[in-house]
Scaffold this active site. Structure first.
Site, mmCIF file in Angstrom:
data_model
loop_
_atom_site.group_PDB
_atom_site.id
_atom_site.type_symbol
_atom_site.label_atom_id
_atom_site.label_comp_id
_atom_site.label_asym_id
_atom_site.label_seq_id
_atom_site.Cartn_x
_atom_site.Cartn_y
_atom_site.Cartn_z
ATOM 1 N N GLN A 237 -34.944 16.792 16.325
ATOM 2 C CA GLN A 237 -34.225 18.069 16.301
ATOM 3 C C GLN A 237 -32.793 17.853 15.809
ATOM 4 O O GLN A 237 -32.109 18.813 15.478
ATOM 5 C CB GLN A 237 -34.208 18.713 17.696
ATOM 6 C CG GLN A 237 -35.580 19.230 18.119
ATOM 7 C CD GLN A 237 -35.594 19.911 19.484
ATOM 8 O OE1 GLN A 237 -36.380 19.541 20.345
ATOM 9 N NE2 GLN A 237 -34.734 20.898 19.709
ATOM 10 N N ARG A 384 -36.191 25.271 25.875
ATOM 11 C CA ARG A 384 -35.820 26.548 25.268
ATOM 12 C C ARG A 384 -34.701 27.240 26.035
ATOM 13 O O ARG A 384 -34.800 28.407 26.414
ATOM 14 C CB ARG A 384 -37.022 27.482 25.186
ATOM 15 C CG ARG A 384 -36.851 28.528 24.087
ATOM 16 C CD ARG A 384 -37.964 29.544 24.102
ATOM 17 N NE ARG A 384 -37.869 30.401 22.939
ATOM 18 C CZ ARG A 384 -38.867 30.589 22.091
ATOM 19 N NH1 ARG A 384 -40.007 30.004 22.248
ATOM 20 N NH2 ARG A 384 -38.722 31.402 21.070
ATOM 21 N N CYS A 385 -33.637 26.482 26.292
ATOM 22 C CA CYS A 385 -32.477 27.141 26.862
ATOM 23 C C CYS A 385 -31.282 26.262 26.594
ATOM 24 O O CYS A 385 -31.417 25.116 26.215
ATOM 25 C CB CYS A 385 -32.612 27.377 28.359
ATOM 26 S SG CYS A 385 -32.391 25.899 29.348
ATOM 27 N N GLU A 754 -33.425 31.530 22.733
ATOM 28 C CA GLU A 754 -33.711 31.066 24.089
ATOM 29 C C GLU A 754 -33.611 32.147 25.159
ATOM 30 O O GLU A 754 -34.121 31.971 26.259
ATOM 31 C CB GLU A 754 -32.777 29.897 24.393
ATOM 32 C CG GLU A 754 -33.006 28.809 23.350
ATOM 33 C CD GLU A 754 -32.027 27.667 23.428
ATOM 34 O OE1 GLU A 754 -32.417 26.557 23.073
ATOM 35 O OE2 GLU A 754 -30.887 27.879 23.841
#
Ligand SMILES: Cc1cc2nc3c(=O)[nH]c(=O)nc-3n(C[C@H](O)[C@H](O)[C@H](O)COP(=O)(O)OP(=O)(O)OC[C@H]3O[C@@H](n4cnc5c(N)ncnc54)[C@H](O)[C@@H]3O)c2cc1C
Lengths: 800, 289
Positions: A237, A384-385, A754
């Site tokens: 990523q 996802r945050c 997110e």
């Protein structure tokens, strides 16, 4: 009408810029199965590596016998910690200041820990050879519960750091303790509690979950022995960070390392950290001179590479009789597993957890987080945050409901009473954040109206009278994303800026490269839209490239909803530099002063003489042939953007559930999600992100959990048990929006990927618990699996 | 997730298949649709040295109405069973069950024979076969024999089938015309094995229950025949009280394990709830609802 004479509004639409529901560029290849993922990379002469993993969760390695494996035809090498020691690669530093074993060094700390790395001609021989490696373990007592880890006589998990007073994040107070992090004013908070009319307390655990991206982690490392050039294709990523980390820990010169992140099949934080597989593949290619591929199985992925959450929180809230909140107190026991590989870039050990006061104007707060080791896989990551925001948001959104039930007040009313008001922005929270912009009351009121909240409450009362269970859950969350200002965030001392480089070709098309890396968000589509709107070149004429460190400008990658807030800002800024140069060229072409020109969609016009103009297309050609004296040729720019602040997206969600009190099954009847992410670049992509994030929220709230038995066996680490909802389990999502631009972002965008995970979990959990609220229930542990919900019904005697 | 090495055989006749099974004994494994066996091999829980693939044996395929029975070849896929007009007419519970097994991909490959021969208490068809009073037709070196589904299952992955026998067909006696039926399965998501499931077949005569069979899935080491529960319905009008009593009796024979589906108490109770709901649905159908 030709493209030069069409009206401005029409030309603007033709650009497919900001606000356009442009179809995703990348989908053509994805839906045809033509994506290019790591396992699709096939270099000549590639060999395969995979791990011998520990069956026990805590033990001493008495011996490793690899002779039988080495004797198997096709086996090229078996690496153990002993082999990595001379290179000093048997341990590696983590992003959180700790160290992590690459291959177990005398001791295993969690089940499935990497013990040896077998390299063979193909993956089939490799699998056979792994079974032939004989490892003898002396089992040690196992700790899977963070509370037990802190007991005075608890066995020591990390003997390698025993006696050290810090593992990178401040003083330790126990052999299994990692850090204590304290924020807020304790005295003021205590005082507010002492004088409060009402207080409420709840123990709230956010279970251990795993992001479980559909593509697991993996890489192909290839060393060119002649040139000394190392190329690593991988599920990264943050490719540039990987390059720097590889250079620092492997001692290779950074210009000899090329990191390529091809298409990535989802990341959700799982692909941020460096993993032993990457190191072993790199060592393997250096030793063997052949490309080495390592790709995780699903079981490896869920059971070893970074998990998320495992936060054991105690919340206390104080208010006056009419519901005005006075103070918040939070204590957290954070289970980081065997090594602190918390992959987050902020300067704080619990990331942005101090956003825990949420959307509410709370005058006093105090937070203490203790991190501890257990015999479980290391982590955690932000699933996802933005780093620990989901945990914080869940805590406050639950505590608001807990307080509402104590006050016998409607949870919506309590929220409206305590919201930070639009007039208070920029708002300085008591725990130290400056919220950029927001309008919470408008958002919640809009959603309440859309779902007929009063009508739902009426229906609920009727249902309750009949013994039926219906729940209504609200979440009015605030996120903090876009890491981040370099004064707050860095990785290994590198600031959390991001970058964009734009080159305009002579014929007026362009390529733009970024330091981020899409894992499915659609950057190829949205970044082009930002640039299109800024410089009047149609989106379709702009190629977007990411993921190759040899070509992309340095950047810190994609996670924490940072791509739009940071790299998206860099795109706008770089484009503005292009436009500034274009203006000079246009002035030269039209033989007027720069100030005599005005910009219109895709061209400069001479003020007062609108028929005199130079289009971007014409200017592009001129940039390579007809530039003013003293100006360099070409039309390029690069921008490294260090954001002045985080952005604070927010939303108001309402969820309605029906609970089957006989089986414990929860049906989501309605889910209405209003998101405010500031300026909306591509509404269709936003909707897709919201759908995906809400589906993950459903998975977490209703089923996902990494459980361990007493001896540290990880349970349910396959899709047979680990809950991955399909279209069948997923309810219909209704989406809505308001637009409150960020005042400090060049185009006012805040990031959105997110929010639905952050807000969705709270709304779903609140709804399930609300279904039992009339029976005196204030909290139920997640995930709300049928059996857990049934246990509550059974305990209350309503399951018959 | 890669199986250990094995040799692959594709016999051209049932006799050849039986010969191979006999020859390789414990080191051989019969391969039907592969959707239970291959996952086990990938995890290396099963490491057969020889796979004997029945794919080429067309004689083991197909669904036939033989008058009193329907005869289903062991290699008939679940999808073929779902599509069969013969099965739908005589025995609609079969299609209802296929629909809650796994997903279309699995059902296109997985066979009825594999599902009932496997011996995994999580398989859905064994309980249905018990409720239907089905007969399994086995062929070994000494020829063919028949054995009832009730009594076939001895423990986890342990059945009456001898190691050298092949299941060739399943004979399902047609339930009484106008019978009621239901297969109720509680699962966590599509493709999941049952938390608990119940198969019910019942018939009414003059408003009273004249025939009843109840069997349960995944709440014991094998599928369970809830004989007492079924008996308790006979002669009653199958009213709410009778349904609840039968559900209680079904729960009593459960011996589930605690796993990711839930703890023992939950699964036992769910067997009761599924039984209750299956009886209610079967009753409605028997009444022509
Ligand atoms: C994701 C997934 C979900 C699933 N969910 C369910 C579910 O919800 N319910 C359910 O019931 N099943 C489920 N299954 C299993 C599936 O239905 C299998 O297809 C079935 O259990 C076995 O049938 P098969 O033809 O695939 O047999 P195989 O896997 O080929 O064989 C299974 C076993 O039976 C033996 N065998 C097969 N045929 C014969 C024969 N003719 N004679 C003797 N022995 C034989 C084999 O040797 C083997 O031991 C699932 C499978 C998967 C992969």
């Amino acid at each position: 009408m030709s493209e030069t004479t069409a009206p401005a509004a029409e030309r603007e639409l033709g650009l497919e810029g900001v606000g356009c529901e442009r179809r995703r560029k990348e989908d053509a290849r994805f839906i045809q199965g033509k994506g290019n993922y790591v396992d699709d990379i096939k270099l000549a002469g590639t060999v395969f590596g995979d791990f011998v993993r520990s069956p026990c969760a805590h033990g001493r390695i008495k011996s490793i016998d690899a002779e039988k494996a080495k004797a198997l035809p096709g086996v090229l090498a078996v690496l153990t910690a002993e082999d990595l020691k001379p290179l000093n690669l048997h341990w590696m530093p983590t992003l959180a200041g700790d160290v992590q074993a690459v291959l177990a060094d005398g001791k295993v700390h969690f089940q499935n820990q990497e013990v040896a790395f077998v390299i063979a001609e193909d993956r089939y021989i490799c699998a056979d050879a792994i079974q032939l490696v004989e490892v003898d373990y002396e089992e040690l007592p196992v700790i899977v519960d963070p509370k037990v880890a802190m007991a005075p006589d608890a066995p020591v998990i990390r003997e390698d750091v025993e006696g050290k007073d810090t593992v990178g994040q401040g003083p330790r107070k126990h052999a299994n303790h990692i850090f204590t992090w304290e924020v807020g004013d304790k005295a003021a908070t205590d005082e507010a509690f002492a004088g409060a009319d009402v207080t409420a307390r709840e123990e709230i655990t956010y279970q251990r979950v795993h992001p479980a991206p559909l593509e697991t982690c993996g890489c192909v490392a290839s060393m060119d022995a002649v040139s000394g050039q190392l190329t690593v294709y991988g599920t990264f990523q943050a490719p540039h960070v990987v390059r720097t980390v590889v250079s620092l820990i492997a001692g290779l010169p950074e210009h000899k390392i090329r990191i390529i992140a091809p298409d990535i099949g989802g990341g959700f934080g799982n692909k941020v950290g460096p993993y032993p597989g990457y190191v072993c593949a790199i060592v393997g290619t250096i030793v063997l001179g052949r490309p080495v591929k390592w790709v995780e199985s699903r079981l490896d992925n869920i059971s070893t590479t970074s998990f998320a959450r495992d936060y054991h929180m105690t919340g206390e809230i104080a208010a006056d009789r009419d519901g005005k909140i006075k103070a918040l107190r939070v204590q957290v026991l954070a289970d980081h597993g065997a090594f602190n590989t918390h992959a987050q870039p902020s300067k704080w050990p619990a990331g942005m957890f101090s956003i825990v006061t949420g959307s509410y104007d709370i005058p006093a707060a105090h937070v203490v987080v203790d991190g501890v080791y257990t015999n479980k896989a290391p982590g955690g990551v932000a699933y996802r945050c933005s780093f620990r925001v989901t945990e914080a948001s869940y805590l406050i959104e639950r505590m608001i409901d807990v307080l509402a039930s104590k006050l016998k007040m409607d949870p919506a009313e309590l929220r409206l009473k305590n919201f930070i008001q639009p007039s208070q922005f920029p708002y300085n929270s008591v725990l130290g954040w400056e919220y950029d912009s927001g309008d919470y009351p408008t958002a919640l009121n809009k959603v309440m109206e859309a779902v007929d909240y009063r009508g739902l409450r009426k229906e609920q009362a009727e249902k309750r009278a009949k013994g039926e269970l219906m729940g209504i859950g609200i979440a009015t969350f605030t996120e903090i994303v876009g890491a981040g200002p370099s004064r707050n965030c860095d990785i290994l001392g590198i600031g959390m800026f991001d970058s964009c480089e734009i080159r305009i070709h002579p014929t007026g098309t362009a390529i733009a490269r970024f330091g981020t890396k899409s894992t499915g968000q659609g950057h190829e589509t949205t970044y082009a839209q930002i640039i299109a709107s800024e410089i009047g070149i149609p989106s379709d004429d702009i190629t977007i490239e990411e993921g190759d460190t040899d070509t992309a400008p340095y950047g810190l990658g994609t996670y924490g909803s940072r791509s739009t807030p940071v790299a998206g800002a860099a795109a706008a800024q770089a484009a503005r530099k292009i436009r500034a140069k274009a203006q000079k060229i246009a002035a030269h072409m039209l033989e007027v002063g720069e100030d005599d020109l005005e910009w219109e969609v895709d061209r400069f016009r001479v003020k007062g003489l609108p028929e005199k103009m130079a289009t971007m297309k014409e200017i592009a050609m001129a940039a390579y042939g007809n530039v003013p004296a003293g100006m360099e040729h070409g039309l390029e720019s690069v921008d490294y953007y260090d954001p002045p602040n985080f952005t604070f997206p927010f939303g108001a969600y309402i969820c309605v559930v029906d609970v089957d009190r006989f089986t414990g099954e929860v049906a989501v009847r309605r889910f209405y999600a209003l998101d405010d992410c500031g300026t909306r670049i591509n509404p269709m992509i936003i909707e897709g992100q919201i759908h995906g994030g809400l589906t993950e929220a459903l998975a977490i709230a209703m089923g996902q959990e990494l459980l361990f038995d007493d001896i540290g066996n990880v349970l349910g680490a396959s899709f047979l048990d680990y809950f991955m909802p399909t279209a069948v389990e997923t309810p219909h999502w209704e989406t809505d929006f308001t637009v409150t631009p960020s005042p400090h972002h060049p185009i006012g965008a805040k990031g959105v990927g997110e929010s639905p995970n952050v807000g969705g979990v709270s709304a779903l959990s609140n709804a399930v618990i609300d279904a039992f609220a009339h029976l005196g229930v204030t909290h139920m542990p997640m995930p709300h699996t049928p059996w857990r919900v049934w246990q509550k019904a059974n305990e209350l005697g309503i399951d018959r | 997730m890669i199986p250990a090495n094995f040799d692959y055989h594709r016999p051209a006749s049932v006799d050849e298949a039986v010969g191979l099974i006999e020859q390789y004994g414990d080191d051989g494994a019969i391969l039907a649709g592969g959707h239970s066996l291959i996952p086990m091999m990938k995890l290396r829980f099963a490491t057969p040295g020889h796979l004997i693939d029945l794919k080429a044996l067309d004689e083991l395929r197909g669904i036939e109405d033989t008058g009193a029975d329907i005869r289903i070849g062991a290699m008939t896929t679940q999808a073929e069973l779902r599509a069969s007009a013969v099965a739908a007419e005589a025995c609609p519970i079969l299609a209802e069950t296929v629909d809650v097994i796994a997903d279309p991909q699995v059902r296109n490959m997985g066979t009825l024979g594999g599902n009932v021969a496997n011996g995994d208490p999580g398989n859905d068809m064994p309980a249905v076969m018990m409720a239907l009073g089905a007969i399994y037709v086995l062929r070994g070196p000494g020829g063919e024999r028949e054995t009832p589904a009730n009594g076939f299952y001895k423990g986890i992955f342990d059945t009456e089938r001898a190691a050298n026998e092949l299941l060739v067909a399943i004979r399902v006696p047609k339930p009484p015309a106008g019978h009621g039926y239901a297969y109720k399965k509680l699962k966590r998501k599509v493709g999941d094995y049952a938390t608990a499931a119940a198969a019910v077949i019942l018939a009414l005569e003059g408003g009273a229950c004249s025939h009843a069979a109840i069997a349960l899935t995944n709440v014991g080491p094998t599928a369970l025949n809830a004989g007492d529960a079924a008996k308790s319905l006979i002669g009653t009008s199958v009213d709410g009280e009778a349904q609840a009593r039968a559900a209680e009796l079904a729960m009593e024979i459960c011996d589930p394990v605690s796993d990711m589906h839930g703890p023992v108490e939950y699964r036992r109770n769910m067997a009761g709830v599924m039984t209750y709901r299956a009886i209610a649905e079967a009753l409605g159908r028997a009444k022509g609802g």
